[in-house]
Structure formats: structure tokens, C-alpha cells
Write a protein that holds these residues in place. Structure first.
Motif, short mmCIF file in Angstrom:
data_model
loop_
_atom_site.label_atom_id
_atom_site.label_comp_id
_atom_site.label_asym_id
_atom_site.label_seq_id
_atom_site.Cartn_x
_atom_site.Cartn_y
_atom_site.Cartn_z
N PHE A 1 0.82 -1.21 0.00
CA PHE A 1 0.00 0.00 0.00
C PHE A 1 0.86 1.26 0.00
N VAL A 2 1.95 1.23 0.74
CA VAL A 2 2.84 2.38 0.78
C VAL A 2 3.48 2.59 -0.59
N TRP A 3 3.91 1.49 -1.20
CA TRP A 3 4.53 1.59 -2.53
C TRP A 3 3.50 2.08 -3.54
N LEU A 4 2.27 1.51 -3.50
CA LEU A 4 1.22 1.90 -4.42
C LEU A 4 0.85 3.36 -4.24
N LYS A 5 0.75 3.82 -2.98
CA LYS A 5 0.42 5.21 -2.70
C LYS A 5 1.55 6.13 -3.20
N GLY A 6 2.77 5.70 -3.00
CA GLY A 6 3.90 6.51 -3.45
C GLY A 6 3.96 6.61 -4.97
N TRP A 7 3.45 5.66 -5.68
CA TRP A 7 3.47 5.67 -7.13
C TRP A 7 2.21 6.29 -7.70
#
Length: 173
Positions: free
Chosen positions: A4-10
Motif C-alpha cells: 500500500f505504501v509503494w502503491l500510494k507513493g506511485w
């Protein structure tokens, strides 16, 4: 959680970029629509192939069942044809075969051999023998043609048995 953190950051920067460039959203929407149409078309094509595959498998199994019925009948009938050639007599096709004539199309080439055998035997049945009091050339010619017809029927019977046996050995998974 890291996903989720990676997806939010992208995803957040991508959405900000799309908001800053209003024409690009239309392009992405068009590309997404085209991709969806292609996906649905490929899905429908795969479903049609699967259905066709099931239909082919059903046809092969019907043909194998029909072959299992016909092989013993034709094996039993073959010596009768051989005897008819020697005795120069007329011979009727087996009733079991005559009752299945409308289903022989399922057998393909093997069914064609059976149909040819039946047609030749029926033609032999309809052929009229010359009277015995006429000259011997007519009788000799008739007997020669009768042997030829029955020989052809015997060959078609043998070919049908071979083709039907090959069909029964086909694997259906």
C-alpha cells in the motif's frame, strides 16, 4: 502493508500529473477502453474454442461408441461376403448397419467405407441375373460383375473394420 505504501507513493504523483495535463486523461481513457474491448474479444474467442473443443470431444466419443457397435457386426459379416463370392449368391447388408446409416457421418472416412459397402451390396441385390437358357457369355459376364461387386464390398468391409479399429484406439482425454 508495504504494498500500500509503494502503491500510494506511485499512484499519488501519477494522479497529480494527470490533473496537471487534462488532455492526457482522455488518452488514457481511450487506451483503457481499447484494451477492455481487446480483452473481451480474446475472452470470447477462448470461450468459443473451449466450446468447440468440447463439441469435438463429444463427436469423437459418439464415433467411438458407434465404432464399438459396428466392428463386431462387420467382422461377423465379412465371412458371409467371402462365402457369397464363392457361391455367387446375393447378400443383404446387415440390419444393424442399415439401422445406423443416418449416424455414419460421425465416423468420417470409416463411415464412408461402410456406406460404400452397403451401396455396392444393394446394387448387387438389384442386379438381375440373365435367364439360364440364354447364351453362356451373358451368364459369365454377369457372374464376373457379381464377383467384382462382392470383391469391392469385401474390400470396403475390411477397410471399414481397420478404420473403425483405429478410431476406437484414439485417446480422448
Amino acid at each position: 502493508m508495504e504494498l500500500f505504501v509503494w502503491l500510494k507513493g506511485w499512484l499519488v504523483p501519477a494522479l497529480h500529473w494527470l490533473e496537471a495535463h487534462p488532455g492526457s486523461a482522455n488518452w488514457f481513457e481511450a487506451i483503457g477502453s481499447i484494451a477492455a474491448i481487446v480483452f473481451v474479444g480474446l475472452f470470447a474467442l477462448s470461450q468459443a474454442r473451449r466450446a468447440r473443443s468440447h463439441d469435438d470431444l463429444d463427436r469423437i466419443r459418439r464415433a467411438q461408441g458407434l465404432a464399438l457397435i459396428l466392428v463386431p457386426v462387420l467382422r461377423e459379416f465379412k465371412p458371409k461376403i467371402e462365402a457369397a463370392i464363392i457361391q455367387e449368391s446375393k447378400l443383404e447388408p446387415p440390419d444393424e448397419v442399415l439401422h445406423l446409416l443416418d449416424q455414419l457421418y460421425v465416423l468420417g472416412v470409416a463411415g464412408g467405407f461402410v456406406l460404400q459397402m452397403v451401396a455396392i451390396l444393394q446394387a448387387h441385390q438389384r442386379a438381375l441375373a440373365p435367364p439360364n437358357d440364354e447364351n453362356s457369355d451373358a451368364r459369365s459376364s454377369y457372374n464376373s460383375m457379381a464377383r467384382q461387386r462382392l470383391g469391392d464390398a469385401l474390400r470396403y468391409c475390411s477397410d471399414a473394420i481397420d478404420a473403425l479399429l483405429k478410431l476406437t484406439r484414439a485417446r480422448t482425454v
